[in-house]
Design a protein around this motif. Structure first.
Motif, PDB file in Angstrom:
ATOM      1  N   ASP A 350       0.802  -1.219   0.000  1.00  0.00           N
ATOM      2  CA  ASP A 350       0.000   0.000   0.000  1.00  0.00           C
ATOM      3  C   ASP A 350       0.838   1.274   0.000  1.00  0.00           C
ATOM      4  O   ASP A 350       0.299   2.370  -0.272  1.00  0.00           O
ATOM      5  CB  ASP A 350      -0.924   0.023   1.227  1.00  0.00           C
ATOM      6  N   ASN A 351       2.109   1.171   0.293  1.00  0.00           N
ATOM      7  CA  ASN A 351       2.974   2.356   0.396  1.00  0.00           C
ATOM      8  C   ASN A 351       4.259   2.140  -0.410  1.00  0.00           C
ATOM      9  O   ASN A 351       5.372   2.120   0.142  1.00  0.00           O
ATOM     10  CB  ASN A 351       3.312   2.632   1.866  1.00  0.00           C
ATOM     11  N   PRO A 352       4.143   1.989  -1.722  1.00  0.00           N
ATOM     12  CA  PRO A 352       5.321   1.666  -2.542  1.00  0.00           C
ATOM     13  C   PRO A 352       6.407   2.735  -2.514  1.00  0.00           C
ATOM     14  O   PRO A 352       7.581   2.424  -2.743  1.00  0.00           O
ATOM     15  CB  PRO A 352       4.732   1.510  -3.952  1.00  0.00           C
ATOM     16  N   ASP A 353       6.040   3.974  -2.225  1.00  0.00           N
ATOM     17  CA  ASP A 353       7.043   5.044  -2.212  1.00  0.00           C
ATOM     18  C   ASP A 353       7.834   5.088  -0.901  1.00  0.00           C
ATOM     19  O   ASP A 353       8.810   5.849  -0.801  1.00  0.00           O
ATOM     20  CB  ASP A 353       6.370   6.398  -2.437  1.00  0.00           C
ATOM     21  N   ASN A 357      11.611   3.472   4.041  1.00  0.00           N
ATOM     22  CA  ASN A 357      11.530   4.557   5.023  1.00  0.00           C
ATOM     23  C   ASN A 357      11.114   3.979   6.383  1.00  0.00           C
ATOM     24  O   ASN A 357       9.952   3.665   6.613  1.00  0.00           O
ATOM     25  CB  ASN A 357      10.523   5.611   4.562  1.00  0.00           C
ATOM     26  N   PHE A 358      12.077   3.834   7.267  1.00  0.00           N
ATOM     27  CA  PHE A 358      11.814   3.192   8.558  1.00  0.00           C
ATOM     28  C   PHE A 358      10.729   3.938   9.331  1.00  0.00           C
ATOM     29  O   PHE A 358       9.815   3.319   9.893  1.00  0.00           O
ATOM     30  CB  PHE A 358      13.101   3.130   9.387  1.00  0.00           C
ATOM     31  N   THR A 359      10.818   5.248   9.387  1.00  0.00           N
ATOM     32  CA  THR A 359       9.885   6.031  10.199  1.00  0.00           C
ATOM     33  C   THR A 359       8.451   5.853   9.723  1.00  0.00           C
ATOM     34  O   THR A 359       7.532   5.626  10.538  1.00  0.00           O
ATOM     35  CB  THR A 359      10.268   7.521  10.153  1.00  0.00           C
ATOM     36  N   VAL A 360       8.234   5.939   8.421  1.00  0.00           N
ATOM     37  CA  VAL A 360       6.885   5.792   7.880  1.00  0.00           C
ATOM     38  C   VAL A 360       6.362   4.388   8.105  1.00  0.00           C
ATOM     39  O   VAL A 360       5.216   4.189   8.554  1.00  0.00           O
ATOM     40  CB  VAL A 360       6.864   6.144   6.378  1.00  0.00           C
ATOM     41  N   LEU A 361       7.190   3.383   7.825  1.00  0.00           N
ATOM     42  CA  LEU A 361       6.739   1.995   7.965  1.00  0.00           C
ATOM     43  C   LEU A 361       6.434   1.654   9.417  1.00  0.00           C
ATOM     44  O   LEU A 361       5.444   0.975   9.709  1.00  0.00           O
ATOM     45  CB  LEU A 361       7.803   1.042   7.410  1.00  0.00           C
ATOM     46  N   ALA A 363       5.418   3.711  11.732  1.00  0.00           N
ATOM     47  CA  ALA A 363       4.152   4.368  12.079  1.00  0.00           C
ATOM     48  C   ALA A 363       2.968   3.597  11.500  1.00  0.00           C
ATOM     49  O   ALA A 363       1.925   3.450  12.154  1.00  0.00           O
ATOM     50  CB  ALA A 363       4.158   5.806  11.573  1.00  0.00           C
ATOM     51  N   LYS A 364       3.105   3.099  10.276  1.00  0.00           N
ATOM     52  CA  LYS A 364       2.034   2.319   9.655  1.00  0.00           C
ATOM     53  C   LYS A 364       1.784   1.016  10.428  1.00  0.00           C
ATOM     54  O   LYS A 364       0.633   0.587  10.590  1.00  0.00           O
ATOM     55  CB  LYS A 364       2.386   1.999   8.206  1.00  0.00           C
ATOM     56  N   LEU A 384       6.057  -8.728  16.537  1.00  0.00           N
ATOM     57  CA  LEU A 384       6.844  -9.522  15.582  1.00  0.00           C
ATOM     58  C   LEU A 384       7.059  -8.743  14.284  1.00  0.00           C
ATOM     59  O   LEU A 384       8.142  -8.789  13.690  1.00  0.00           O
ATOM     60  CB  LEU A 384       6.132 -10.838  15.291  1.00  0.00           C
ATOM     61  N   ALA A 385       6.035  -8.036  13.838  1.00  0.00           N
ATOM     62  CA  ALA A 385       6.176  -7.237  12.622  1.00  0.00           C
ATOM     63  C   ALA A 385       7.223  -6.148  12.803  1.00  0.00           C
ATOM     64  O   ALA A 385       8.059  -5.899  11.912  1.00  0.00           O
ATOM     65  CB  ALA A 385       4.824  -6.631  12.250  1.00  0.00           C
ATOM     66  N   GLN A 386       7.196  -5.493  13.943  1.00  0.00           N
ATOM     67  CA  GLN A 386       8.198  -4.451  14.206  1.00  0.00           C
ATOM     68  C   GLN A 386       9.610  -5.038  14.258  1.00  0.00           C
ATOM     69  O   GLN A 386      10.562  -4.405  13.807  1.00  0.00           O
ATOM     70  CB  GLN A 386       7.867  -3.731  15.513  1.00  0.00           C
ATOM     71  N   ALA A 387       9.727  -6.264  14.799  1.00  0.00           N
ATOM     72  CA  ALA A 387      11.038  -6.908  14.869  1.00  0.00           C
ATOM     73  C   ALA A 387      11.576  -7.260  13.488  1.00  0.00           C
ATOM     74  O   ALA A 387      12.796  -7.390  13.303  1.00  0.00           O
ATOM     75  CB  ALA A 387      10.950  -8.167  15.735  1.00  0.00           C
ATOM     76  N   MET A 388      10.687  -7.404  12.501  1.00  0.00           N
ATOM     77  CA  MET A 388      11.119  -7.722  11.138  1.00  0.00           C
ATOM     78  C   MET A 388      11.509  -6.480  10.340  1.00  0.00           C
ATOM     79  O   MET A 388      12.130  -6.600   9.278  1.00  0.00           O
ATOM     80  CB  MET A 388      10.007  -8.470  10.393  1.00  0.00           C
ATOM     81  N   LEU A 389      11.173  -5.309  10.839  1.00  0.00           N
ATOM     82  CA  LEU A 389      11.352  -4.097  10.044  1.00  0.00           C
ATOM     83  C   LEU A 389      12.819  -3.807   9.745  1.00  0.00           C
ATOM     84  O   LEU A 389      13.204  -3.582   8.583  1.00  0.00           O
ATOM     85  CB  LEU A 389      10.701  -2.912  10.759  1.00  0.00           C
ATOM     86  N   GLN A 390      13.659  -3.777  10.753  1.00  0.00           N
ATOM     87  CA  GLN A 390      15.077  -3.475  10.530  1.00  0.00           C
ATOM     88  C   GLN A 390      15.761  -4.541   9.681  1.00  0.00           C
ATOM     89  O   GLN A 390      16.493  -4.199   8.733  1.00  0.00           O
ATOM     90  CB  GLN A 390      15.800  -3.303  11.873  1.00  0.00           C
TER      91      GLN A 390
END
Length: 590
Positions: A350-353, A357-361, A363-364, A384-390
């Protein structure tokens, strides 16, 4: 001249004792067999710290370092050292022998297993027959742990150079550039191992002979053993070399020991994908209120296949961290991880742009509803989702890393390449196989392309014929039905070639390492075997306790801890599980 020759012959005979007797040959291993083992108090840090097990058993606990020949075929090449730990039998006058333990790998350190296995069995419930038998084991056997050569407190193996590896994407990326990077890196790491002067002497044959030397130094005529995963490869090798010395042997989570060792590497992706698709996905489908990903198991299984490669890397890291493919009682965590990946992938779509971007993702992720009907489950899945972000962001654009392997992975690759010939020495064979397996088993199928053994140059030892093991004493085999690391298909092939083996299959389970799990049926089988030497029928089953949310409160708790288990036993069980988890964290290992 004739008189002189006769005198010389007589002199030679006189030097031999004068009666023509030929002196016995000198045993080059005798100095190792005659060494005095200096048992001393253990450094608790080498065994995991001053745990409750250490505090309880330290009066019976001791450690030593033994000398072993670097090369058993030529002991003049020098020594290596092997670290050994011992929990002495509680009733020395009734001692039946020693039980040596290996947790797998190859590369796993079993030094602390003597302590924790003794604590697990020694603190079993005294109010049940099974508990009494398990307690008897620790009273009548020494429990022996050791660091196999190459790891831990023994002579250590290391693979590394000053070079750099090429950046790699997930193994399911079959682009020309990524496959080339995989081949380059496999060759560079293999070359780094081959540069180490220890490399030829780190193999199963040497470790098995070290194990037999430990048996002899303990003064035992028979070898008793618990081997898990790669430990079963060690056990089968021992039984093939020394069938007459096998006492009571448990082979837990068996490898296919009938042929080349790399066959087991190839089977792993299939077995791992099976657990994801045929065990965890249907479990999630049965509990839509807990995981919020629907009731269609096939659609849930397809979630992973829709993930982009960087997300697959992040998913795999969390899967290893939480051992979702290693322990049946963590099936709910596996379902949560699928739910987390599904939600995070939706956010990326939903947010291809903003896919970098860590901050945007982040927050989403905070705003996304993962499990709308359950606040507690929603929070866990979001975590778990947040742990996968980095990890996702790092995998999106991977960077170069040094040509270096951990001690564990150094030993793993060295043993695998030294033990048997590679199935193929053509790197393109492994590329083609990786292409096929990546399509069928996307979780890890493409990883078979990273074959260090293809360009290794061949094994450093000869595997003894398995047929010799058939004359040993009865062997007890334990196997989970859906084991993801040592596939049951391979265990059954081993079983078919071992006529003296007795297989216990734990149905409805995929735990890798049955001994530390909570199963009263398995515990009873182990207790009867070691306490009385009694084995079950040629083939039998034990049922897994109900899965989380699918049984009574007691049954659900038993999926993790045995009913009535003491705190000391529960802590030791968890320590053993964590040791196996550490092996799994290093990759798809045995």
């Amino acid at each position: 001249m004739a008189a002189g020759l006769a005198a010389a012959v007589l002199a030679a005979l006189g030097a031999c004792g004068g009666d023509g007797a030929v002196p016995p040959p000198v045993d080059p291993l005798q100095p190792y067999r005659d060494q005095v083992v200096n048992w001393q108090a253990c450094d608790p840090e080498t065994l995991g710290g001053e745990s409750p097990a250490y505090i309880t058993l330290r009066d019976r606990l001791s450690c030593a370092t033994i000398r072993v020949p670097l090369d058993y075929s030529n002991p003049t090449k020098g020594d290596a050292v092997v670290a050994v730990s011992r929990v002495a039998a509680g009733e020395p006058t009734q001692r039946l022998g020693a039980i040596l333990v290996n947790p797998g790998g190859p590369g796993g350190d079993g030094l602390g297993w003597s302590l924790n296995l003794a604590a697990l069995w020694g603190n079993a419930s005294a109010s049940t027959t099974t508990g009494q038998q398990l307690r008897t084991i620790v009273q009548r056997y020494d429990m022996i742990g050791f660091s196999p050569r190459g790891v831990g407190a023994s002579s250590r193996m290391y693979c590394g150079t000053s070079g750099m590896l090429r950046p790699e994407h997930h193994s399911s990326d079959r682009s020309e550039a990524n496959v080339a990077a995989m081949l380059f890196n496999a060759n560079a790491l293999g070359d780094a191992c081959l540069r180490n002067p220890l490399v030829k002497y780190i193999n199963t044959d040497a470790t098995v002979r070290d194990m037999d030397l430990i048996r002899e130094l303990l003064g035992d005529a028979k070898f008793n053993y618990v081997g898990i995963s790669y430990g079963t490869w060690l056990g089968a090798w021992y039984a093939s070399l020394f069938p007459e010395r096998v006492g009571r042997m448990v082979q837990d989570s068996s490898m296919d020991v009938t042929g080349n060792i790399d066959v087991n590497v190839v089977m792993q992706p299939m077995a791992m994908q099976r657990v994801l698709d045929e065990f965890i996905a249907p479990f999630a489908a049965r509990h839509p209120d807990r995981f919020g990903i629907g009731t269609n198991a096939a659609e849930i299984a397809n979630v992973y296949r829709t993930l982009p490669e960087p997300m697959r890397v992040a998913f795999g890291q969390q899967a290893s961290l939480h051992a979702i493919l290693s322990k049946t009682h963590r099936v709910a965590k596996g379902a949560q991880l699928i739910a987390a990946a599904r939600g995070m992938n939706q956010i990326l779509t939903d947010n291809p742009d903003d896919i970098r971007n860590f901050t945007v993702l982040d927050a989403k992720l905070m705003d996304y509803e993962f499990v709308p009907d359950s606040f507690g489950d929603d929070a866990e899945v979001r975590g778990l989702a947040q742990a996968m972000l980095q990890p996702y962001l790092l995998a999106y654009e991977p960077t170069a890393s040094p040509v270096e392997l951990s001690t564990f992975n150094s030993v793993f690759n060295t043993v695998v390449c030294n033990d048997t010939v590679a199935t193929s020495t053509d790197p393109q064979y492994w590329v083609k196989l990786g292409n096929e397996m990546a399509a069928r088993y996307p979780y890890e199928g493409g990883s078979v392309t990273r074959s260090l053994c293809a360009t290794w140059g061949g094994p450093s030892v000869a595997k003894p014929p398995l047929s010799r093991a058939g004359s040993s004493a009865p062997i007890l085999m334990l196997q989970s039905e859906f084991d993801a690391q040592t596939a049951t298909e391979g265990a059954r092939r081993s079983f078919d070639q071992l006529p003296q083996a007795h297989l216990v299959l734990v149905t409805g389970a995929y735990s890798h390492g049955v001994v530390p799990e909570s199963n009263a049926c398995v515990d009873a089988t182990i207790g009867t075997y070691f306490a009385n030497g009694v084995v079950p029928g040629r083939s039998s089953t034990c049922a897994e306790p109900p899965l989380p949310y699918e049984g009574t409160a007691d049954a659900t708790r038993m999926a993790k801890t045995s009913a009535g288990e003491t705190d000391a036993a529960a802590q030791a069980r968890e320590a053993l599980r964590q040791s196996l988890d550490a092996i799994a964290h290093s990759g798809a290992r045995f």
